[in-house]
Design a protein around this motif. Structure first.
Motif, PDB file in Angstrom:
ATOM      1  N   GLN A 196      -5.492  24.570  23.600  1.00  0.00           N
ATOM      2  CA  GLN A 196      -5.844  25.591  24.574  1.00  0.00           C
ATOM      3  C   GLN A 196      -5.207  26.934  24.235  1.00  0.00           C
ATOM      4  OE1 GLN A 196      -4.653  23.924  28.296  1.00  0.00           O
ATOM      5  NE2 GLN A 196      -6.409  22.546  28.422  1.00  0.00           N
ATOM      6  N   GLY A 197      -4.070  26.931  23.602  1.00  0.00           N
ATOM      7  CA  GLY A 197      -3.386  28.183  23.314  1.00  0.00           C
ATOM      8  C   GLY A 197      -3.711  28.764  21.962  1.00  0.00           C
ATOM      9  N   GLY A 198      -4.714  28.232  21.266  1.00  0.00           N
ATOM     10  CA  GLY A 198      -5.057  28.734  19.938  1.00  0.00           C
ATOM     11  C   GLY A 198      -4.826  27.650  18.911  1.00  0.00           C
ATOM     12  N   GLU A 199      -4.059  27.963  17.857  1.00  0.00           N
ATOM     13  CA  GLU A 199      -3.800  26.979  16.821  1.00  0.00           C
ATOM     14  C   GLU A 199      -2.921  25.859  17.363  1.00  0.00           C
ATOM     15  OE1 GLU A 199      -2.247  28.670  13.336  1.00  0.00           O
ATOM     16  OE2 GLU A 199      -4.036  29.868  12.879  1.00  0.00           O
ATOM     17  N   ASP A 200      -3.214  24.654  16.910  1.00  0.00           N
ATOM     18  CA  ASP A 200      -2.456  23.493  17.356  1.00  0.00           C
ATOM     19  C   ASP A 200      -1.049  23.553  16.767  1.00  0.00           C
ATOM     20  OD1 ASP A 200      -1.490  20.995  18.037  1.00  0.00           O
ATOM     21  OD2 ASP A 200      -3.455  20.055  17.809  1.00  0.00           O
ATOM     22  N   PRO A 201      -0.005  23.520  17.609  1.00  0.00           N
ATOM     23  CA  PRO A 201       1.360  23.566  17.074  1.00  0.00           C
ATOM     24  C   PRO A 201       1.744  22.295  16.331  1.00  0.00           C
ATOM     25  CG  PRO A 201       1.396  23.157  19.427  1.00  0.00           C
ATOM     26  CD  PRO A 201      -0.033  23.462  19.074  1.00  0.00           C
ATOM     27  N   LEU A 202       0.991  21.210  16.541  1.00  0.00           N
ATOM     28  CA  LEU A 202       1.248  19.945  15.859  1.00  0.00           C
ATOM     29  C   LEU A 202      -0.025  19.518  15.129  1.00  0.00           C
ATOM     30  CD1 LEU A 202       3.188  18.085  18.700  1.00  0.00           C
ATOM     31  CD2 LEU A 202       4.161  19.198  16.687  1.00  0.00           C
ATOM     32  N   PRO A 203      -0.325  20.139  13.996  1.00  0.00           N
ATOM     33  CA  PRO A 203      -1.580  19.831  13.292  1.00  0.00           C
ATOM     34  C   PRO A 203      -1.577  18.414  12.736  1.00  0.00           C
ATOM     35  CG  PRO A 203      -0.183  21.215  11.928  1.00  0.00           C
ATOM     36  CD  PRO A 203       0.478  21.136  13.275  1.00  0.00           C
ATOM     37  N   ILE A 204      -2.766  17.892  12.538  1.00  0.00           N
ATOM     38  CA  ILE A 204      -2.955  16.558  11.975  1.00  0.00           C
ATOM     39  C   ILE A 204      -3.364  16.710  10.515  1.00  0.00           C
ATOM     40  CG2 ILE A 204      -4.255  14.404  12.155  1.00  0.00           C
ATOM     41  CD1 ILE A 204      -4.724  15.082  15.104  1.00  0.00           C
ATOM     42  N   LEU A 205      -2.691  16.005   9.642  1.00  0.00           N
ATOM     43  CA  LEU A 205      -2.947  16.099   8.207  1.00  0.00           C
ATOM     44  C   LEU A 205      -3.930  15.015   7.783  1.00  0.00           C
ATOM     45  CD1 LEU A 205      -2.276  17.333   5.424  1.00  0.00           C
ATOM     46  CD2 LEU A 205      -0.402  15.675   5.253  1.00  0.00           C
ATOM     47  N   VAL A 206      -5.009  15.421   7.120  1.00  0.00           N
ATOM     48  CA  VAL A 206      -6.004  14.497   6.575  1.00  0.00           C
ATOM     49  C   VAL A 206      -6.010  14.660   5.060  1.00  0.00           C
ATOM     50  CG1 VAL A 206      -8.431  13.822   6.541  1.00  0.00           C
ATOM     51  CG2 VAL A 206      -7.406  14.648   8.668  1.00  0.00           C
ATOM     52  N   LEU A 207      -5.720  13.592   4.339  1.00  0.00           N
ATOM     53  CA  LEU A 207      -5.654  13.631   2.884  1.00  0.00           C
ATOM     54  C   LEU A 207      -6.946  13.093   2.283  1.00  0.00           C
ATOM     55  CD1 LEU A 207      -2.019  12.309   2.243  1.00  0.00           C
ATOM     56  CD2 LEU A 207      -2.803  14.675   2.289  1.00  0.00           C
ATOM     57  N   THR A 208      -7.451  13.764   1.266  1.00  0.00           N
ATOM     58  CA  THR A 208      -8.630  13.313   0.533  1.00  0.00           C
ATOM     59  C   THR A 208      -8.322  13.341  -0.958  1.00  0.00           C
ATOM     60  OG1 THR A 208      -9.568  15.548   0.369  1.00  0.00           O
ATOM     61  CG2 THR A 208     -10.168  14.238   2.304  1.00  0.00           C
ATOM     62  N   GLN A 209      -9.131  12.638  -1.735  1.00  0.00           N
ATOM     63  CA  GLN A 209      -8.907  12.577  -3.174  1.00  0.00           C
ATOM     64  C   GLN A 209      -9.508  13.763  -3.912  1.00  0.00           C
ATOM     65  OE1 GLN A 209     -10.381   8.647  -4.295  1.00  0.00           O
ATOM     66  NE2 GLN A 209      -8.301   7.865  -4.325  1.00  0.00           N
ATOM     67  N   GLU A 210     -10.450  14.462  -3.286  1.00  0.00           N
ATOM     68  CA  GLU A 210     -11.113  15.578  -3.955  1.00  0.00           C
ATOM     69  C   GLU A 210     -11.183  16.775  -3.011  1.00  0.00           C
ATOM     70  OE1 GLU A 210     -14.877  14.563  -5.545  1.00  0.00           O
ATOM     71  OE2 GLU A 210     -14.153  12.822  -6.651  1.00  0.00           O
ATOM     72  N   LYS A 211     -11.088  17.968  -3.586  1.00  0.00           N
ATOM     73  CA  LYS A 211     -11.167  19.186  -2.787  1.00  0.00           C
ATOM     74  C   LYS A 211     -12.534  19.325  -2.128  1.00  0.00           C
ATOM     75  CE  LYS A 211      -7.766  21.883  -5.396  1.00  0.00           C
ATOM     76  NZ  LYS A 211      -7.523  23.118  -6.197  1.00  0.00           N
ATOM     77  N   LEU A 212     -13.585  18.912  -2.842  1.00  0.00           N
ATOM     78  CA  LEU A 212     -14.931  19.005  -2.291  1.00  0.00           C
ATOM     79  C   LEU A 212     -15.058  18.200  -1.009  1.00  0.00           C
ATOM     80  CD1 LEU A 212     -17.951  19.745  -2.421  1.00  0.00           C
ATOM     81  CD2 LEU A 212     -18.282  17.761  -3.915  1.00  0.00           C
ATOM     82  N   VAL A 213     -14.524  16.983  -1.021  1.00  0.00           N
ATOM     83  CA  VAL A 213     -14.591  16.128   0.163  1.00  0.00           C
ATOM     84  C   VAL A 213     -13.759  16.727   1.290  1.00  0.00           C
ATOM     85  CG1 VAL A 213     -14.094  13.826   1.070  1.00  0.00           C
ATOM     86  CG2 VAL A 213     -14.996  14.083  -1.243  1.00  0.00           C
ATOM     87  N   GLY A 214     -12.580  17.246   0.954  1.00  0.00           N
ATOM     88  CA  GLY A 214     -11.734  17.851   1.974  1.00  0.00           C
ATOM     89  C   GLY A 214     -12.388  19.053   2.632  1.00  0.00           C
ATOM     90  N   ALA A 215     -13.006  19.921   1.829  1.00  0.00           N
ATOM     91  CA  ALA A 215     -13.681  21.097   2.383  1.00  0.00           C
ATOM     92  C   ALA A 215     -14.863  20.690   3.257  1.00  0.00           C
ATOM     93  CB  ALA A 215     -14.147  22.004   1.247  1.00  0.00           C
TER      94      ALA A 215
END
Length: 244
Positions: A196-215
């Protein structure tokens, strides 16, 4: 204590048939490779072993010792096994249009020398890959029509199953985190990347094997899976037009 949860995501029927055809093509290549006993390969030539990257390297290292005795066909089979292994992973990582484009690029660049592309399984792989992306609809035939109307290409836009599971997991993480922080859990339907206040102060990290998949995952969470699939389909059509 941290808790690790492993989620098994079922594949779609088309993906399952593609994987089955890839396994059959691998088996055909491995049988052909196994006929050459003089090569002295010191491990089992099985489909499950071929799925490991080190398997292809081990085959290559052992063939290097007798490279002058290896026929051109056998050399190509070793390359085809690497290609089939790569396709087995690509069908799980990429969306339908991207995978189909990759397949057609392989046929254009390796079609002359490749052996697996002439197997019956290759035709099944291409047919199923196309069904995941589009279908061709015949026009309605009207009585008295002087000319036949052209066939129509209708996009299918099969979304990868992991997208829905990822969104569900992220929503559960946010809901559990709010409960742990003493919040009431309201606002879980908001953007997964903002609070609600903008950017999440506790972001969630998602890991992928390729930059294409991550994007692609980042864009999917932002605008939705259907929009990403439409964009991927349009990019595929543009590539086909340029490559024609």
């Amino acid at each position: 204590m941290p808790e690790v949860v492993e989620i098994s995501i079922p594949v779609t029927p088309s993906m399952d048939r593609i994987q089955g055809s890839l396994a059959s093509a691998m088996e055909s290549c491995l049988k052909e490779l196994g006929h050459h006993k003089f090569l002295g390969l010191e491990f089992d030539l099985t489909v499950s072993n071929n799925l490991f990257r080190d398997f292809g390297r081990s085959v290559q290292r052992q063939l290097d010792k007798r490279w002058h005795l290896v026929s051109r066909k056998t050399k190509q089979i070793t390359r085809d096994l690497s290609t089939l292994r790569r396709l087995a992973f690509c069908v799980l990582r990429y969306d339908g249009p991207t995978f189909l484009q990759y397949l057609e690029m392989l046929r254009a660049t390796e079609g002359v020398n490749s052996i697996w592309l002439f197997l019956d399984e290759a035709h099944l792989i291409f047919d199923e890959a196309k069904r995941r992306v589009y279908r061709v609809v015949a026009p309605d035939v009207k009585v008295g029509a002087t000319s036949a109307a052209p066939h129509k290409v209708v996009p299918v836009l099969e979304q990868p199953g992991k997208w829905a599971h990822l969104k569900q997991v992220l929503e559960e993480v946010q809901r559990d985190r709010r409960q742990m922080l003493g919040e009431d859990g309201a606002g879980c339907s908001q953007s997964l990347s903002q609070s609600q206040g903008g950017e999440d102060p506790l972001p969630i990290l998602v890991l992928t094997q390729e930059k294409l998949v991550g994007a692609q995952l980042e864009a999917m969470l932002r605008v939705g899976g259907l929009a990403i699939m439409k964009e991927a389909f349009n990019q595929y059509l543009e590539w086909r037009e340029v490559s024609a």
